[in-house]
Design a protein around this motif. Structure first.
Motif, PDB file in Angstrom:
ATOM      1  N   HIS A 197       0.814  -1.229   0.000  1.00  9.87           N
ATOM      2  CA  HIS A 197       0.000   0.000   0.000  1.00  9.87           C
ATOM      3  C   HIS A 197       0.844   1.274   0.000  1.00  9.87           C
ATOM      4  O   HIS A 197       0.634   2.174   0.810  1.00  9.87           O
ATOM      5  N   PRO A 198       1.806   1.403  -0.912  1.00 10.15           N
ATOM      6  CA  PRO A 198       2.598   2.629  -0.965  1.00 10.15           C
ATOM      7  C   PRO A 198       1.778   3.851  -1.361  1.00 10.15           C
ATOM      8  O   PRO A 198       2.224   4.978  -1.153  1.00 10.15           O
ATOM      9  N   CYS A 199       0.588   3.650  -1.903  1.00 17.53           N
ATOM     10  CA  CYS A 199      -0.283   4.785  -2.233  1.00 17.53           C
ATOM     11  C   CYS A 199      -0.691   5.541  -0.974  1.00 17.53           C
ATOM     12  O   CYS A 199      -1.118   6.695  -1.049  1.00 17.53           O
ATOM     13  N   ARG A 200      -0.558   4.915   0.188  1.00 18.50           N
ATOM     14  CA  ARG A 200      -1.001   5.551   1.436  1.00 18.50           C
ATOM     15  C   ARG A 200       0.162   6.141   2.238  1.00 18.50           C
ATOM     16  O   ARG A 200      -0.014   6.549   3.367  1.00 18.50           O
ATOM     17  N   TRP A 201       1.339   6.162   1.637  1.00 14.99           N
ATOM     18  CA  TRP A 201       2.481   6.758   2.313  1.00 14.99           C
ATOM     19  C   TRP A 201       2.504   8.262   2.083  1.00 14.99           C
ATOM     20  O   TRP A 201       1.831   8.777   1.188  1.00 14.99           O
ATOM     21  N   LYS A 202       3.307   8.936   2.869  1.00 15.68           N
ATOM     22  CA  LYS A 202       3.444  10.385   2.741  1.00 15.68           C
ATOM     23  C   LYS A 202       4.604  10.703   1.788  1.00 15.68           C
ATOM     24  O   LYS A 202       5.685  10.159   1.921  1.00 15.68           O
ATOM     25  N   TYR A 203       4.373  11.594   0.823  1.00 18.05           N
ATOM     26  CA  TYR A 203       5.367  11.896  -0.196  1.00 18.05           C
ATOM     27  C   TYR A 203       5.725  13.379  -0.217  1.00 18.05           C
ATOM     28  O   TYR A 203       4.944  14.228   0.199  1.00 18.05           O
ATOM     29  N   ALA A 204       6.918  13.672  -0.720  1.00 18.33           N
ATOM     30  CA  ALA A 204       7.348  15.038  -1.002  1.00 18.33           C
ATOM     31  C   ALA A 204       7.806  15.089  -2.457  1.00 18.33           C
ATOM     32  O   ALA A 204       7.958  14.047  -3.113  1.00 18.33           O
ATOM     33  N   PRO A 211      18.783  17.157  -6.258  1.00 16.12           N
ATOM     34  CA  PRO A 211      18.551  15.898  -5.525  1.00 16.12           C
ATOM     35  C   PRO A 211      18.780  16.093  -4.035  1.00 16.12           C
ATOM     36  O   PRO A 211      19.673  16.830  -3.621  1.00 16.12           O
ATOM     37  N   GLY A 212      17.960  15.421  -3.249  1.00 18.64           N
ATOM     38  CA  GLY A 212      18.087  15.509  -1.801  1.00 18.64           C
ATOM     39  C   GLY A 212      17.339  16.673  -1.190  1.00 18.64           C
ATOM     40  O   GLY A 212      17.261  16.781   0.036  1.00 18.64           O
ATOM     41  N   GLU A 213      16.787  17.565  -2.021  1.00 13.73           N
ATOM     42  CA  GLU A 213      15.998  18.693  -1.510  1.00 13.73           C
ATOM     43  C   GLU A 213      14.530  18.315  -1.577  1.00 13.73           C
ATOM     44  O   GLU A 213      13.942  18.271  -2.660  1.00 13.73           O
ATOM     45  N   TYR A 214      13.954  17.998  -0.433  1.00  7.10           N
ATOM     46  CA  TYR A 214      12.570  17.518  -0.396  1.00  7.10           C
ATOM     47  C   TYR A 214      11.618  18.683  -0.143  1.00  7.10           C
ATOM     48  O   TYR A 214      11.691  19.339   0.890  1.00  7.10           O
ATOM     49  N   MET A 215      10.748  18.910  -1.100  1.00  7.93           N
ATOM     50  CA  MET A 215       9.797  20.016  -1.002  1.00  7.93           C
ATOM     51  C   MET A 215       8.420  19.459  -0.661  1.00  7.93           C
ATOM     52  O   MET A 215       7.808  18.763  -1.482  1.00  7.93           O
TER      53      MET A 215
END
Length: 408
Positions: A197-204, A211-215
């Motif tokens: 269920h990766p659709c329910r994970w939190k994403y940035a 790379p490495g800059e999470y917005m």
């Protein structure tokens, strides 16, 4: 042709199957220990499956078994052996997505109906007619279809080819459940029954040159779950579903509790029966259906694609928190000297007020008067999950009633 739609309920275990049967299912769908798409569900041993089918048939309820993986070469010999076993216990149907698996079923157990899973992406009447010619008796429509598309589909397929449609439960962000994210991130293949269920994970969001800059993408202070959907609920639209020609109203949830299954089955059962008895009665009782359906654990509701493509307001929701109004305590078993046998699921105590949930729609408040262990020891509370106990209640509870506690 006037259709009397089947209410099709999921079951993760023998206990939940019996609950679904007692709370109003016309049919139940279950998974064995292999070849279904819910490997993390408890699922059924062959002995449990046999007992479940016998129990369901004794109550005039059908049982369908999922075998809807997308098979690899290494799976085919096992599928054949599995179908040889199923042939001996005679479920009413097999739910299949893969043409190779379908051919094995047709060869090994042709007397068992073959239903085409939503995993096969069934979006048009040409596809339905193809599967009909191969010997399928039912096709599960893709969740992406509108009611207008289903109605047109019904007009262009044989009368005796059944349409099954999801009407309640979790919506998959990927096309008819064909998700690749789980395999990509974790090596566990959703199409082989191991979805994480990766659709329910939190994403940035990450920009390619940084790379490495999470917005973060904010919708509120909790952030957003950009791949996630609200839960489907069509309790207010039974007339439109029947008018479109749907034969089986399918509830999602083969990993849900007995309390969830009982709540959804009982509510849809009454809604369908009320509408077929008198459409005005159905409208009058709508507040009751909406109140009851909100009693089980759910996320916010949507009507999905039934009335056209959903926009962000009708599909993506602003929180990953489930709404939980009741806690599941256990199912009432045999009675002994005024005590109800239960296998406890969550803690409750003597003196507490809980509810007896009955298949006929009644919810009866009752006080817990005594809790006694199997060896006759009195207890003040029931703190140990799965402990078998005998409980004295101030109101009458019958076998298969559900005990629950309302949360503040």
């Amino acid at each position: 042709m006037k259709r009397h739609p089947e209410l099709l309920i999921p079951a993760s275990s023998l206990e939940v199957l019996k609950t679904a049967v007692m709370f109003g299912a016309d049919a139940v769908y279950i998974g064995g220990e292999a070849f279904g798409l819910r490997a993390k569900a408890k699922n059924f041993s062959m002995d449990d499956m046999k007992e479940g089918i016998q129990f369901a048939h004794a109550h005039d309820v059908k049982v369908y078994v999922t075998a809807n993986i997308l098979a690899h070469n290494a799976d085919l010999a096992g599928v054949r052996a599995y179908f040889e076993e199923l042939k001996t216990i005679q479920p009413d149907g097999l739910i299949i997505a893969d043409p190779g698996v379908f051919e094995i079923a047709k060869e090994v157990c042709p007397e068992i109906e073959r239903h085409i899973s939503t995993q096969a992406n069934n979006t048009n009447y040409g596809t339905y007619n193809f599967w009909y010619k191969q010997g399928a008796t039912r096709v599960v429509s893709a969740r992406e279809l509108s009611l207008e598309e289903i109605k047109e589909l019904r007009q262009n397929i044989p009368e005796d080819l059944e349409i099954e449609t999801f009407v309640h439960g979790a919506m998959c962000i990927s096309y008819s459940g064909r998700c690749l994210l789980s395999n990509y991130f974790t090596g566990r293949d959703a199409n082989q029954g191991a979805c994480t269920h990766p659709c329910r994970w939190k994403y940035a969001v990450v920009e390619e040159t940084r790379p490495g800059e999470y917005m973060p993408v904010y919708e509120n202070e909790r952030g957003t779950y950009i791949f996630n959907s609200k839960d489907l609920c069509m309790i207010e639209h039974i007339p439109e579903l029947i008018d479109a020609g749907v034969d089986s109203l399918k509830i999602e949830g083969r990993m849900k509790t007995a309390l969830y299954v009982a709540t959804v089955a009982r509510t849809y059962r009454k809604a369908i029966d009320d509408y077929q008895k008198d459409p005005e009665l159905y409208q009058q009782n709508m507040p009751w259906y909406l109140d009851q359906i909100s009693n089980c654990t759910y996320r916010q509701f949507t009507t999905g694609f039934f009335f056209g493509k959903p926009d962000e307001a009708s599909q993506i929701y602003d929180s990953n928190t489930y709404v939980k109004e009741y806690t599941y305590l256990g199912i009432v078993g045999e009675q002994k000297e005024g005590l109800c046998k239960i296998e406890q699921r969550n803690k409750f105590s003597v003196g507490e007020t809980i509810e007896i949930m009955k298949p006929n729609g009644e919810n009866i408040k009752t006080e817990v008067l005594r809790i006694v262990t199997e060896d006759g020891q009195e207890q003040d509370s029931a703190p140990h999950p799965k402990q078998v106990l005998y409980v004295q209640l101030s109101e009458q509870a019958d076998c298969y009633d559900i005990l629950r506690r309302q949360e503040a």
